[in-house]
Motif scaffolding. Structure first.
Motif, PDB file in Angstrom:
ATOM      1  N   PHE A  15     -15.343  82.699 -64.340  1.00  0.00           N
ATOM      2  CA  PHE A  15     -16.773  82.407 -64.448  1.00  0.00           C
ATOM      3  C   PHE A  15     -17.384  82.012 -63.106  1.00  0.00           C
ATOM      4  CE2 PHE A  15     -15.269  81.834 -68.816  1.00  0.00           C
ATOM      5  CZ  PHE A  15     -16.211  82.570 -69.512  1.00  0.00           C
ATOM      6  N   ALA A  16     -16.630  81.306 -62.256  1.00  0.00           N
ATOM      7  CA  ALA A  16     -17.164  80.899 -60.950  1.00  0.00           C
ATOM      8  C   ALA A  16     -17.486  82.111 -60.088  1.00  0.00           C
ATOM      9  CB  ALA A  16     -16.166  79.994 -60.242  1.00  0.00           C
ATOM     10  N   GLU A  17     -16.692  83.167 -60.218  1.00  0.00           N
ATOM     11  CA  GLU A  17     -16.945  84.405 -59.470  1.00  0.00           C
ATOM     12  C   GLU A  17     -18.094  85.190 -60.096  1.00  0.00           C
ATOM     13  OE1 GLU A  17     -14.725  88.717 -59.029  1.00  0.00           O
ATOM     14  OE2 GLU A  17     -13.485  86.905 -59.206  1.00  0.00           O
ATOM     15  N   TRP A  18     -18.096  85.299 -61.416  1.00  0.00           N
ATOM     16  CA  TRP A  18     -19.130  86.073 -62.098  1.00  0.00           C
ATOM     17  C   TRP A  18     -20.510  85.433 -61.959  1.00  0.00           C
ATOM     18  CZ3 TRP A  18     -16.388  87.176 -67.452  1.00  0.00           C
ATOM     19  CH2 TRP A  18     -15.344  88.090 -67.235  1.00  0.00           C
ATOM     20  N   LEU A  19     -20.550  84.102 -61.997  1.00  0.00           N
ATOM     21  CA  LEU A  19     -21.816  83.363 -61.947  1.00  0.00           C
ATOM     22  C   LEU A  19     -21.877  82.576 -60.640  1.00  0.00           C
ATOM     23  CD1 LEU A  19     -21.626  82.016 -65.622  1.00  0.00           C
ATOM     24  CD2 LEU A  19     -22.722  84.134 -64.835  1.00  0.00           C
ATOM     25  N   ARG A  20     -21.622  83.268 -59.539  1.00  0.00           N
ATOM     26  CA  ARG A  20     -21.414  82.604 -58.248  1.00  0.00           C
ATOM     27  C   ARG A  20     -22.591  81.727 -57.837  1.00  0.00           C
ATOM     28  NH1 ARG A  20     -22.303  87.905 -57.783  1.00  0.00           N
ATOM     29  NH2 ARG A  20     -24.032  88.643 -56.479  1.00  0.00           N
ATOM     30  N   GLU A  21     -23.811  82.119 -58.228  1.00  0.00           N
ATOM     31  CA  GLU A  21     -24.973  81.304 -57.864  1.00  0.00           C
ATOM     32  C   GLU A  21     -24.922  79.921 -58.511  1.00  0.00           C
ATOM     33  OE1 GLU A  21     -26.576  85.601 -58.310  1.00  0.00           O
ATOM     34  OE2 GLU A  21     -25.016  84.324 -59.176  1.00  0.00           O
ATOM     35  N   GLY A  24     -19.775  75.590 -59.408  1.00  0.00           N
ATOM     36  CA  GLY A  24     -19.792  74.158 -59.122  1.00  0.00           C
ATOM     37  C   GLY A  24     -20.773  73.393 -59.980  1.00  0.00           C
ATOM     38  N   ARG A  25     -21.587  74.123 -60.733  1.00  0.00           N
ATOM     39  CA  ARG A  25     -22.586  73.483 -61.591  1.00  0.00           C
ATOM     40  C   ARG A  25     -22.464  73.952 -63.045  1.00  0.00           C
ATOM     41  NH1 ARG A  25     -27.556  74.701 -60.842  1.00  0.00           N
ATOM     42  NH2 ARG A  25     -28.478  72.626 -61.069  1.00  0.00           N
ATOM     43  N   LEU A  26     -21.392  74.651 -63.362  1.00  0.00           N
ATOM     44  CA  LEU A  26     -21.189  75.134 -64.721  1.00  0.00           C
ATOM     45  C   LEU A  26     -20.691  74.012 -65.626  1.00  0.00           C
ATOM     46  CD1 LEU A  26     -19.399  78.528 -63.946  1.00  0.00           C
ATOM     47  CD2 LEU A  26     -21.825  78.154 -64.443  1.00  0.00           C
ATOM     48  N   LEU A  27     -21.079  74.066 -66.882  1.00  0.00           N
ATOM     49  CA  LEU A  27     -20.662  73.094 -67.886  1.00  0.00           C
ATOM     50  C   LEU A  27     -19.885  73.831 -68.969  1.00  0.00           C
ATOM     51  CD1 LEU A  27     -24.176  71.427 -68.310  1.00  0.00           C
ATOM     52  CD2 LEU A  27     -22.386  70.749 -66.684  1.00  0.00           C
ATOM     53  N   ILE A 299     -26.445  88.696 -67.309  1.00  0.00           N
ATOM     54  CA  ILE A 299     -27.702  88.957 -68.024  1.00  0.00           C
ATOM     55  C   ILE A 299     -28.062  87.774 -68.912  1.00  0.00           C
ATOM     56  CG2 ILE A 299     -28.751  90.393 -69.820  1.00  0.00           C
ATOM     57  CD1 ILE A 299     -27.116  92.743 -68.637  1.00  0.00           C
ATOM     58  N   GLU A 300     -27.089  87.272 -69.663  1.00  0.00           N
ATOM     59  CA  GLU A 300     -27.344  86.159 -70.576  1.00  0.00           C
ATOM     60  C   GLU A 300     -27.763  84.902 -69.825  1.00  0.00           C
ATOM     61  OE1 GLU A 300     -27.989  86.205 -73.547  1.00  0.00           O
ATOM     62  OE2 GLU A 300     -26.618  85.131 -74.849  1.00  0.00           O
ATOM     63  N   CYS A 301     -27.294  84.760 -68.593  1.00  0.00           N
ATOM     64  CA  CYS A 301     -27.621  83.570 -67.812  1.00  0.00           C
ATOM     65  C   CYS A 301     -28.844  83.773 -66.908  1.00  0.00           C
ATOM     66  CB  CYS A 301     -26.420  83.150 -66.969  1.00  0.00           C
ATOM     67  SG  CYS A 301     -25.024  82.589 -67.968  1.00  0.00           S
ATOM     68  N   GLY A 302     -29.518  84.905 -67.036  1.00  0.00           N
ATOM     69  CA  GLY A 302     -30.734  85.134 -66.275  1.00  0.00           C
ATOM     70  C   GLY A 302     -30.517  85.432 -64.814  1.00  0.00           C
ATOM     71  N   LEU A 303     -29.323  85.921 -64.453  1.00  0.00           N
ATOM     72  CA  LEU A 303     -29.002  86.224 -63.061  1.00  0.00           C
ATOM     73  C   LEU A 303     -29.181  87.723 -62.810  1.00  0.00           C
ATOM     74  CD1 LEU A 303     -25.822  83.974 -62.741  1.00  0.00           C
ATOM     75  CD2 LEU A 303     -28.151  83.459 -61.968  1.00  0.00           C
ATOM     76  N   PRO A 304     -29.478  88.112 -61.579  1.00  0.00           N
ATOM     77  CA  PRO A 304     -29.803  89.523 -61.305  1.00  0.00           C
ATOM     78  C   PRO A 304     -28.609  90.457 -61.499  1.00  0.00           C
ATOM     79  CG  PRO A 304     -29.682  88.251 -59.266  1.00  0.00           C
ATOM     80  CD  PRO A 304     -29.630  87.260 -60.380  1.00  0.00           C
ATOM     81  N   VAL A 305     -28.907  91.656 -62.001  1.00  0.00           N
ATOM     82  CA  VAL A 305     -27.907  92.704 -62.230  1.00  0.00           C
ATOM     83  C   VAL A 305     -28.532  94.040 -61.835  1.00  0.00           C
ATOM     84  CG1 VAL A 305     -26.542  93.939 -63.956  1.00  0.00           C
ATOM     85  CG2 VAL A 305     -26.787  91.464 -64.122  1.00  0.00           C
ATOM     86  N   GLU A 306     -27.753  94.893 -61.163  1.00  0.00           N
ATOM     87  CA  GLU A 306     -28.227  96.230 -60.786  1.00  0.00           C
ATOM     88  C   GLU A 306     -27.992  97.189 -61.953  1.00  0.00           C
ATOM     89  OE1 GLU A 306     -29.862  97.202 -58.185  1.00  0.00           O
ATOM     90  OE2 GLU A 306     -29.812  95.267 -57.145  1.00  0.00           O
TER      91      GLU A 306
END
Length: 415
Positions: A15-21, A24-27, A299-306
């Motif tokens: 998850f840290a790699e997939w949601l890199r933005e 350190g702040r994931l719950l 997508i579910e977390c609102g992060l950009p995807v190409e």
């Protein structure tokens, strides 16, 4: 911050790699004993991950400590939990009405039928008498299954009313359905829908036996249909018709299953609002260019995807098949020394000495595998020949012996 409802089966995902933005702040909310990977700031653990109340209470405690902005769920068991939390916290994403329709097999068939999608005869059941009445009105084999189940767990095929006693105890809570048994090929379609628009749709055909192959200790998998196959466009059309018949969500990754009868009719089996289970993600990664769970998590977390890159990769991908071997009723005494020739992503999921006997074998799911892999080819005939060849080689690499008797296990534990 993003709250991840973390089923034990998904605990090892990066998850840290997939949601890199958000690293350190994931719950996370997960079960006791699960070790989290990097990237998580805080975690709540529950004793039993099947306990809805406990998981939701843990999520609320987390929300009290942190500002939760998104809720991510990848497992079937978490689909409705995540929807309930989004509604409670006022967050974007799939909400309860939509989540329920993708979980409740009675509701989904009611909505599908209203939307013009063919479905088998079906009914909710709350007693053995309900099952008997359905069998009387619908000659032929029937299927009894949990309304919100997954992985073929708890599914029973009854050929005769005398078999109703085998399911009588489990249907009394009203959480089961019964439906007519449909013969024919079984297909699945994995599709992404974002912002009200289709993005990609991947129709595939299960190998013989489909998701019930594990009942006979047979390997199973699926293979992507060529776009020139007449069934391809028909399955795409029926999938989007089905998505349109169920309550909408801002984005959906769906795993739909259909029967294709000998007469060529496409009939709904069921649809889930999540990425398909192992080994389907590996097959879809070969088609889409990235792990579908990675794609869906962003997508579910609102992060950009190409999304255009995903479309382009899918359009150029070769035919791909996934395959997996189910466990036997026994203990593993030999593991394969090497991957079968022609296999990609060959992964042994079992350990030497691992015991799959007794209650564990009886409760196995269609997604429980001891090894999985992929094969690719330019045409369907070559692809299926390679599936057969690699399956035989992989099976020969495992060795089994009978499990110890229960009393022997107890004595060993006592020592």
């Amino acid at each position: 911050m993003i709250l991840v409802l973390l089923s034990p089966r998904n605990a090892g995902l990066p998850f840290a790699e997939w949601l890199r933005e958000q690293s350190g702040r994931l719950l996370a909310v997960t079960v006791e004993g699960v070790a989290l990977g990097p990237g998580f700031l805080d975690v709540e653990r529950v004793a039993d991950y099947t306990d809805d109340a406990a998981v939701l209470a843990a999520a609320r405690r987390m929300a009290d400590r942190h500002g939760v902005t998104r809720v991510l769920a990848l497992a079937e068991v978490d689909v409705e939990r995540a929807a309930a939390l989004r509604a409670e916290f006022g967050l974007p994403g799939q909400l309860p009405a939509s989540a329920r329709a993708y979980r409740d097999k009675v509701l989904m068939k009611e909505l599908a039928a209203t939307g013009g999608v063919p479905v088998p005869p079906f009914a909710a059941v709350a007693s053995a008498a309900d099952v008997a009445a359905f069998m009387a009105a619908n000659p032929g084999p029937i299927v009894v299954k949990p309304r919100g189940g997954s992985g073929s767990t708890g599914v029973a095929v009854l050929h005769d009313p005398a078999q109703i006693a085998e399911v009588a105890d489990r249907v009394t809570d009203g959480d089961h359905e019964v439906e007519g048994y449909v013969t024919g090929r079984m297909c699945h379609v994995d599709a992404l829908h974002v912002g009200g628009e289709p993005v990609v749709c991947v129709p595939s055909v299960y190998t013989d036996g489909g998701c019930l192959s594990h009942w006979t200790d047979s390997g199973n998998g699926s293979w992507t249909l060529p776009t020139v196959d007449p069934l391809y466009e028909r399955l795409v059309t029926e999938t989007w018709r089905l998505v349109g018949a169920l309550p909408a969500a801002p984005a959906l990754f769906v795993h739909a299953e259909f029967f294709v009868t000998d007469a060529g009719e496409i009939v709904l089996c069921e649809i889930a609002g999540r990425v398909g289970g192992t080994p389907i993600p590996a097959m879809l990664e070969a088609v889409l260019g990235l792990d579908p769970r990675h794609l869906w998590a962003r997508i579910e977390c609102g992060l950009p995807v190409e999304l255009d890159a995903v479309r382009a990769h899918a359009a150029a991908a070769p035919l791909v098949a996934n395959f997996g071997l189910p466990p036997r009723d026994g203990r593993i005494v030999r593991l394969p020394a090497r991957a079968p020739a022609g296999a990609r992503n060959f992964t042994v999921l079992a350990r030497l000495g691992e015991d799959w006997g007794g209650a564990r074998y009886a409760g196995r799911k269609s997604g429980d595998f001891i090894a999985t892999w992929l094969v690719t080819a330019d045409d369907a005939e070559e692809l299926l020949a390679l599936v057969d060849k690699t399956g035989a080689e992989a099976e020969a690499g495992f060795g089994w012996e009978p499990s110890p008797a229960p009393e022997a296990r107890s004595e060993g534990a006592a020592r």
